[in-house]
Motif scaffolding. Sequence first.
Motif, short mmCIF file in Angstrom:
data_model
loop_
_atom_site.label_atom_id
_atom_site.label_comp_id
_atom_site.label_asym_id
_atom_site.label_seq_id
_atom_site.Cartn_x
_atom_site.Cartn_y
_atom_site.Cartn_z
N PHE A 162 0.91 -1.50 0.14
CA PHE A 162 0.10 -0.01 0.03
C PHE A 162 1.00 1.31 -0.05
O PHE A 162 1.83 1.60 0.76
CB PHE A 162 -0.78 0.07 1.36
N ASN A 163 0.55 2.06 -0.84
CA ASN A 163 1.20 3.35 -0.90
C ASN A 163 0.17 4.51 -1.03
O ASN A 163 -0.73 4.24 -1.72
CB ASN A 163 2.21 3.44 -2.48
N PHE A 164 0.57 5.48 -0.01
CA PHE A 164 -0.42 6.53 0.27
C PHE A 164 0.15 7.90 -0.03
O PHE A 164 1.19 8.13 0.70
CB PHE A 164 -1.04 6.67 1.43
N VAL A 165 -0.36 8.64 -0.73
CA VAL A 165 0.15 10.29 -0.63
C VAL A 165 -1.14 10.97 -0.43
O VAL A 165 -2.04 10.92 -1.14
CB VAL A 165 0.75 10.69 -2.01
N ILE A 166 -0.80 11.68 0.66
CA ILE A 166 -2.06 12.45 1.27
C ILE A 166 -1.58 14.01 1.22
O ILE A 166 -0.59 14.37 1.74
CB ILE A 166 -2.60 12.05 2.62
N GLY A 167 -2.48 14.84 0.99
CA GLY A 167 -2.29 16.37 0.96
C GLY A 167 -2.25 16.93 2.18
O GLY A 167 -2.78 16.47 3.09
N ALA A 217 3.23 2.44 2.90
CA ALA A 217 4.49 3.40 2.75
C ALA A 217 3.34 4.85 2.70
O ALA A 217 2.46 4.79 1.87
CB ALA A 217 5.13 3.53 1.39
N LEU A 218 3.67 5.85 3.54
CA LEU A 218 2.70 6.93 3.39
C LEU A 218 3.63 8.09 3.50
O LEU A 218 4.52 8.26 4.03
CB LEU A 218 2.26 6.96 4.88
N GLN A 219 3.11 9.21 2.55
CA GLN A 219 3.94 10.43 2.10
C GLN A 219 2.82 11.55 2.26
O GLN A 219 1.74 11.31 2.04
CB GLN A 219 4.50 10.38 0.91
N VAL A 220 3.35 12.80 2.76
CA VAL A 220 2.61 14.05 2.76
C VAL A 220 3.08 14.79 1.49
O VAL A 220 3.85 15.02 1.31
CB VAL A 220 2.72 14.84 3.86
N MET A 221 2.21 15.25 0.64
CA MET A 221 2.11 16.29 -0.46
C MET A 221 2.14 17.75 0.23
O MET A 221 1.05 18.04 0.78
CB MET A 221 1.16 16.27 -1.26
N PRO A 222 3.22 18.34 0.61
CA PRO A 222 3.19 19.68 1.38
C PRO A 222 2.23 20.86 0.64
O PRO A 222 2.38 20.76 -0.72
CB PRO A 222 4.37 20.05 1.43
N SER A 223 1.47 21.68 1.35
CA SER A 223 0.96 22.68 0.41
C SER A 223 1.94 23.64 0.04
O SER A 223 2.99 23.62 0.48
CB SER A 223 0.06 23.52 1.43
N GLY A 224 1.53 24.46 -1.06
CA GLY A 224 2.59 25.27 -1.55
C GLY A 224 3.53 24.58 -2.40
O GLY A 224 4.72 25.11 -2.55
N SER A 225 3.22 23.48 -3.08
CA SER A 225 4.34 22.88 -3.75
C SER A 225 4.26 23.09 -5.18
O SER A 225 5.17 22.59 -5.91
CB SER A 225 4.07 21.14 -3.68
N ILE A 229 4.05 12.58 -8.63
CA ILE A 229 3.32 13.02 -7.31
C ILE A 229 4.34 12.43 -5.93
O ILE A 229 4.65 13.47 -5.22
CB ILE A 229 2.24 12.48 -7.04
N ALA A 230 4.62 11.22 -5.95
CA ALA A 230 5.41 10.85 -4.90
C ALA A 230 6.84 11.33 -4.84
O ALA A 230 7.50 11.61 -3.74
CB ALA A 230 5.72 9.22 -4.90
N GLN A 231 7.21 11.98 -5.98
CA GLN A 231 8.74 12.47 -5.78
C GLN A 231 8.87 13.87 -5.42
O GLN A 231 9.67 14.32 -4.86
CB GLN A 231 9.13 12.46 -7.44
N ARG A 232 7.64 14.57 -5.56
CA ARG A 232 7.19 15.79 -4.97
C ARG A 232 7.05 15.86 -3.40
O ARG A 232 7.15 16.72 -2.97
CB ARG A 232 6.35 16.52 -5.77
N ALA A 233 6.38 14.64 -3.06
CA ALA A 233 5.95 14.60 -1.73
C ALA A 233 7.17 14.52 -0.66
O ALA A 233 8.25 14.31 -1.00
CB ALA A 233 4.95 13.37 -1.43
N LEU A 285 -2.61 17.95 -8.88
CA LEU A 285 -3.71 19.12 -8.82
C LEU A 285 -4.85 18.79 -9.89
O LEU A 285 -6.02 19.43 -9.78
CB LEU A 285 -3.01 20.63 -9.66
N ASP A 286 -4.61 17.68 -10.50
CA ASP A 286 -5.87 17.19 -11.24
C ASP A 286 -6.99 16.49 -10.56
O ASP A 286 -8.00 16.18 -11.02
CB ASP A 286 -5.61 16.26 -12.70
N GLY A 287 -6.44 16.08 -9.54
CA GLY A 287 -7.55 15.43 -8.54
C GLY A 287 -7.12 13.96 -8.11
O GLY A 287 -5.68 13.44 -8.57
N SER A 288 -7.85 13.28 -7.20
CA SER A 288 -7.48 12.03 -6.78
C SER A 288 -7.74 10.82 -7.57
O SER A 288 -8.55 10.97 -8.40
CB SER A 288 -8.33 12.10 -5.29
#
Length: 269
Positions: free
Chosen positions: A155-160, A191-199, A248-252, A205-208
């Motif tokens: 499981f891989n998660f990227v959360i805003g 694996a859990l990652q956070v996408m920071p605001s202001g990235s 997305i994962a690279q930016r998180a 940006l196109d959605g989930s």
Amino acid sequence: MGEESQPPIGWRYCGDQLKLWRQRAGVSREKLAEEAGYGYETIKSMEQGRRRPSLRVLQVADQMCGAGGLLEAAHKYLQPERFVSYAQDFMRQEAEAIAVSSYQPLLIPGLLQTEETMQVLFTGHWPPRDGEETEALVAARLGRQVMLDKQTKVFNFVIGEVALREPLADRASHKRQLLHLGEQSARRNVALQVMPSGSGVHPGLDGSFVLLEMPDHDRLVYEEGQQSGVLYGDPDKVHVVAQRYVMIAQRALSPGESVRFIGKLAEEL
């Protein structure tokens, strides 16, 4: 109104039968409402299939109309579906997948939600759901979470960041949600990652979306909107989404940075 937006056919059929039995017995809608303890408009909505006929109404109508148990028996067929129809295919494929990669910019992914978070989300749905339907949906989502126990499933998660900062209810329950994320991230297969605001501008940006890798290594994508969802496996489209997930994962934040970030947010509550 489109076919996909109509109430369940079971509601409509049962409501029609309720009306036919009532009219056949010469019972007015007002009288049924009075005996059952409901308003006239509520009974009307049930008969028109816009509202699920309650057990109380079916029991009272059964007695008043001499239906011999036929109306009351319909209740067990009116229980809410565990998942909305357009999500059922996705749920089946998700259960079979060997890897689940989810990007959710605004909400905690369902597989990582606490029961409190689920309750708030399902209760806040519009149009409103009744308590029975909400409980069924919560139970179904909790049931899906047992997939996390399958160590061979990744499981891989990227959360805003916004989903982590904005409490859906009170601060105490939100803190418990954040601590739960920390606990789940400790699993070897998560694996859990956070996408920071202001990235800045990025493909998220196109959605989930959710990307599934199946046992035969085919891949599927599920996207959900306000009134519908779509599950597709067209190789060209899936390839684009898979590339987007990588970007997305690279930016998180990294998994380690993400756990520390979430822990800090929890300490601030």
